[in-house]
Write a protein that holds these residues in place. Sequence first.
Motif, short mmCIF file in Angstrom:
data_model
loop_
_atom_site.label_atom_id
_atom_site.label_comp_id
_atom_site.label_asym_id
_atom_site.label_seq_id
_atom_site.Cartn_x
_atom_site.Cartn_y
_atom_site.Cartn_z
N PRO A 1 0.84 -1.21 0.00
CA PRO A 1 0.00 0.00 0.00
C PRO A 1 0.87 1.25 0.00
O PRO A 1 1.95 1.28 0.59
CB PRO A 1 -0.80 -0.13 1.29
N LEU A 2 0.40 2.29 -0.68
CA LEU A 2 1.13 3.54 -0.78
C LEU A 2 0.49 4.59 0.12
O LEU A 2 -0.71 4.87 0.01
CB LEU A 2 1.15 4.04 -2.23
N ASN A 3 1.30 5.17 0.97
CA ASN A 3 0.82 6.22 1.87
C ASN A 3 0.94 7.56 1.16
O ASN A 3 1.93 8.28 1.28
CB ASN A 3 1.64 6.21 3.16
N SER B 1 -10.98 3.67 -13.79
CA SER B 1 -10.51 2.93 -12.61
C SER B 1 -9.62 1.76 -12.97
O SER B 1 -9.27 0.95 -12.10
CB SER B 1 -11.72 2.42 -11.81
N CYS B 2 -9.24 1.64 -14.23
CA CYS B 2 -8.44 0.49 -14.65
C CYS B 2 -7.06 0.51 -13.98
O CYS B 2 -6.55 1.57 -13.61
CB CYS B 2 -8.28 0.47 -16.17
N ASN C 1 -3.39 -0.50 -8.33
CA ASN C 1 -4.84 -0.46 -8.21
C ASN C 1 -5.22 0.47 -7.06
O ASN C 1 -4.41 0.71 -6.15
CB ASN C 1 -5.42 -1.85 -7.92
N GLU C 2 -6.44 0.93 -7.08
CA GLU C 2 -6.98 1.69 -5.97
C GLU C 2 -7.97 0.83 -5.21
O GLU C 2 -8.93 0.31 -5.79
CB GLU C 2 -7.68 2.98 -6.45
N THR D 1 -7.13 3.80 -1.05
CA THR D 1 -5.67 3.66 -0.94
C THR D 1 -5.13 3.03 -2.21
O THR D 1 -5.63 1.99 -2.66
CB THR D 1 -5.30 2.77 0.26
N PHE D 2 -4.12 3.65 -2.80
CA PHE D 2 -3.45 3.03 -3.94
C PHE D 2 -2.52 1.93 -3.43
O PHE D 2 -1.84 2.10 -2.41
CB PHE D 2 -2.66 4.06 -4.75
#
Length: 215
Positions: free
Chosen positions: A8-10, A108-109, A159-160, A165-166
């Motif tokens: 996950p990316l913050n 959203s892809c 992805n989101e 969260t990405f």
Amino acid sequence: MNFLIRVPLNTSPEQHARLCELRAVFARVCNELAPQVQQSRVWNRVALHHLHYRSLRAKFPELGSQMVCNAIYAVSKMSRLIYQAAASPYNVSRLPGKPLPLLKFADSCPVYFDRHTLSIKPGQLSLFTMDGRMRFELQLDADKLALFEQAKLREIVLNERLDKTFELSFFLVSADSPDTVEGVDGDVSDAALGDAAAAPESSIPEYVSVEVAPT
């Protein structure tokens, strides 16, 4: 053996917006290419690159050369799932004399990255955006770090999640696995469908719509 590592990316609000913008342009490139696939019935990644890379690069200069390549890969992969997978109701063998359905990618892809557009250093992850590299602190367990060193990296997908969260997903295969599955950097035949070979209609991702031509 297959492995999956999720990171996950913050992101700050500004970073989140930049990733959303990148994803939207990535989807636009996919939607520019999808009608060409429908009309030509060509979805081999290498063939698509030779036929359409220059025109896509000229039309979407902001995306960068390698991300255009990754969008071509995304369309090729989805086309193989829809038009070629044995269980797909849209398999070309079930449409004799009929036009292929058109694939449409939502904003959203997922966005595909590769070793040119994403890099990992001790404690840091860096990925491409249209406004320059975006860097994040990276903390991974020792066993996951070992996987990056020992296994083959097959795909990197952004992805989101539902919580906005990405998240980056790293798909890896054992180093001794035969090279029978195409990755972003791969170059194999369209027959190498991997796990998508038996995908039914229900497994078509939500970010892709399939528009059947009227008969």
